[in-house]
Write a protein that holds these residues in place. Structure first.
Motif, short mmCIF file in Angstrom:
data_model
loop_
_atom_site.label_atom_id
_atom_site.label_comp_id
_atom_site.label_asym_id
_atom_site.label_seq_id
_atom_site.Cartn_x
_atom_site.Cartn_y
_atom_site.Cartn_z
N GLN A 6 35.67 43.50 45.98
CA GLN A 6 35.06 42.80 44.84
C GLN A 6 33.81 43.55 44.41
O GLN A 6 33.29 44.38 45.14
N ASP A 7 33.30 43.22 43.22
CA ASP A 7 32.01 43.80 42.82
C ASP A 7 30.90 43.12 43.60
O ASP A 7 30.04 43.77 44.18
N ILE A 8 30.93 41.77 43.57
CA ILE A 8 29.85 41.02 44.24
C ILE A 8 30.45 39.89 45.07
O ILE A 8 31.32 39.16 44.59
N ALA A 21 26.06 32.66 41.07
CA ALA A 21 27.46 32.96 40.69
C ALA A 21 27.67 32.65 39.21
O ALA A 21 28.27 33.44 38.47
N LEU A 24 25.77 35.19 36.96
CA LEU A 24 26.46 36.48 36.94
C LEU A 24 27.71 36.40 36.09
O LEU A 24 27.99 37.29 35.27
N SER A 25 28.47 35.34 36.29
CA SER A 25 29.73 35.19 35.59
C SER A 25 29.51 35.14 34.07
O SER A 25 30.27 35.69 33.29
N ILE A 33 33.69 38.41 41.08
CA ILE A 33 32.77 37.77 42.03
C ILE A 33 33.56 36.88 42.99
O ILE A 33 34.48 36.17 42.56
N THR A 34 33.18 36.90 44.26
CA THR A 34 33.76 35.94 45.22
C THR A 34 32.62 35.16 45.86
O THR A 34 31.59 35.73 46.20
N ILE A 137 35.34 34.21 38.89
CA ILE A 137 34.82 33.84 40.23
C ILE A 137 35.97 33.33 41.09
O ILE A 137 36.65 32.37 40.73
#
Ligand SMILES: Cc1cc2nc3c(=O)[nH]c(=O)nc-3n(C[C@H](O)[C@H](O)[C@H](O)COP(=O)(O)OP(=O)(O)OC[C@H]3O[C@@H](n4cnc5c(N)ncnc54)[C@H](O)[C@@H]3O)c2cc1C
Length: 429
Positions: A6-8, A21, A24-25, A33-34, A137
């Motif tokens: 993942q990226d983040i 989260a 960022l999203s 993102i996770t 996400i």
């Protein structure tokens, strides 16, 4: 065991992790993102709900509201918010006190206030239901991150879910697993800890009088007491109490009947809200200052209480975390334009250098207020009363104090700017 990149990846879906989260999203929709959380994220059972979203209420500063307003959740949050129009600070047994009214501060638009109070449970519902709707996400819960290992081009996580285990790699891993962060410890990051020898007792209180949008901060011989305005419920006027008492009094306070508790609070607070008639469930939080000695490493950043947890006397923990989150998102937006990846040390150094001063000032002020307002000794009592008295007569200092408390002082991230140039910045000079 699966390997996924993942990226983040964000560890912890509390106030800090969930807010980051969503920011960022929204602002970097191209990122994958996770978010991993030990408690079930989407569970209506209160007993199993995440620690961030318990029976506490949070005072959100104007700066925090401006950050949250950039997200679509703001309209869902609004029905749960109670405006703080005035803050009344006083010291029991001393004449000095000060009232800060948002109307005294030029240029706060009529739609704004000094801040808002929200019950954490409602804030949680709104944040978590928004998380579930974001296509960029992924959430993994209930699941616990057991290990974080930084490597040359990424960092790796080991995630345990029941008896299953999976690995996940990400360019940047955000550790937002709370004040007692086990991952911080596993990475060998030391913390500076000051135990205040105090606990916070929180409960919702019903009073015969209406709060009129006033948040009260009262300093008593047994520790600071805050009453934050909440919305009426079933025609009853409600406020959220945060009362700091010495740890050795915890057992007495827990053992008190509701009547005795209300009487004690009334005695210390006075009659500004009329008579206290009912108290909800009481909860206790041990109070300490935690400050991680490192907040960034290549591909790793600590966020929220994992980076710094402070005394709730000034209600700044989540507000500071949100400013950190918005500064990180801002920095990552700039880095993306320059073609840099989120976990590069250079990028993370840049983030921290933007937030360093804000963190120092906010943590320092909370710590100082705690020490100053937690004692009945003559010298500190004289200092705080002179301070409160002075605030009334030195409007410049009062406005400076207000700007800090409202989270709108200094250089704010792009995300934290007011929506239009009409708002508070000019007014709070
Ligand atoms: C009494 C009180 C009143 C307060 N009032 C205010 C206020 O008015 N205004 C304000 O700004 N702040 C206030 N604060 C501070 C605020 O509540 C905190 O700053 C905030 O809760 C921190 O959230 P967090 O997400 O960093 O940590 P947490 O809430 O601790 O969340 C961490 C999350 O990580 C999860 N987790 C932990 N380990 C793992 C793992 N290994 N794997 C996966 N998940 C994991 C946990 O289950 C948890 O959900 C107050 C605090 C107290 C105690």
């Amino acid at each position: 065991m699966n390997d996924k990149t993942q990226d983040i990846a964000i560890v912890g879906g509390g106030l800090a992790g969930a807010s980051l989260a969503l920011l960022l999203s929204h602002h970097l929709p191209q990122l994958k993102i996770t978010l991993i959380e030990s408690f079930p994220l989407f569970n209506s059972d209160n007993e199993k709900s995440l620690p961030s979203y318990d029976d506490r209420s949070s005072a959100l500063s104007l700066g925090s509201c401006r950050i949250l307003q950039t997200l679509t959740i703001w309209s869902q949050l609004k029905p749960y918010l109670t405006a703080i129009e005035k803050v009344h600070v006083s010291d029991r047994g001393h004449p000095a006190g000060t009232l800060l009214d948002y109307r005294e501060l030029d240029d706060i638009s009529d739609e704004e206030a000094l801040g808002y109070v929200v019950e954490n449970r409602h804030l949680g519902q709104v944040l978590l239901s928004a998380l579930a709707q974001q296509s960029n996400i992924d959430t993994i819960s209930p699941a616990t991150v057991a290990e974080v290992t930084p490597q040359a081009d990424e960092a790796q996580l080991v995630i345990r879910q029941g008896d299953k285990q999976q690995r996940l790699a990400a360019n940047l891993i955000v550790i937002a697993d709370g004040a007692h962060s086990s991952l911080r410890e596993k990475l060998g990051i030391a913390v500076e800890k000051s135990d205040y020898g105090q606990v916070a007792v929180i409960a919702n209180i019903t009073s015969s009088g209406y709060h009129d949008g006033v948040a009260y901060e009262r300093f008593t011989d047994s520790g600071p007491m805050a009453l934050l305005p909440l919305g009426d419920f079933n025609d009853e006027h409600r406020s959220a109490l945060v009362w700091t008492v010495d740890s050795d009094r915890e057992a007495d306070v827990v053992a008190m009947s509701d009547e005795a508790f209300l009487q004690t609070i009334q005695q210390r607070f006075g009659n500004r809200l009329g008579f206290f008639t009912r108290v909800g469930k009481r909860h206790i939080y041990p109070l300490a200052l935690y400050k991680a000695k490192e907040q960034i490493r290549r591909h790793i950043v600590l966020m929220g209480n994992a980076a710094h947890a402070m005394h709730p006397v000034a209600g700044q923990g989540f507000n500071l975390a949100l400013r950190d989150c918005s500064a990180l998102v801002d920095t990552l937006c700039d880095a993306t334009v320059r073609g840099q990846s989120p976990g590069e040390l250079d990028v993370l150094n840049h983030y921290l250098s933007r937030q360093d001063l804000d963190q120092e000032k906010t943590i320092g002020t909370s710590h100082l207020l705690t020490l100053l307002f937690s004692t009945a000794e003559t010298l500190p009592a004289f200092a705080r009363n002179t301070g409160l008295f002075g605030l009334n007569f030195l409007p410049g200092i009062k406005a400076w104090f207000a700007r800090q408390a409202m989270g709108v002082a200094g250089n704010r991230s792009q995300i934290a700017q007011p929506a239009s140039s009409t708002a508070a910045e000019k007014r709070i000079k």
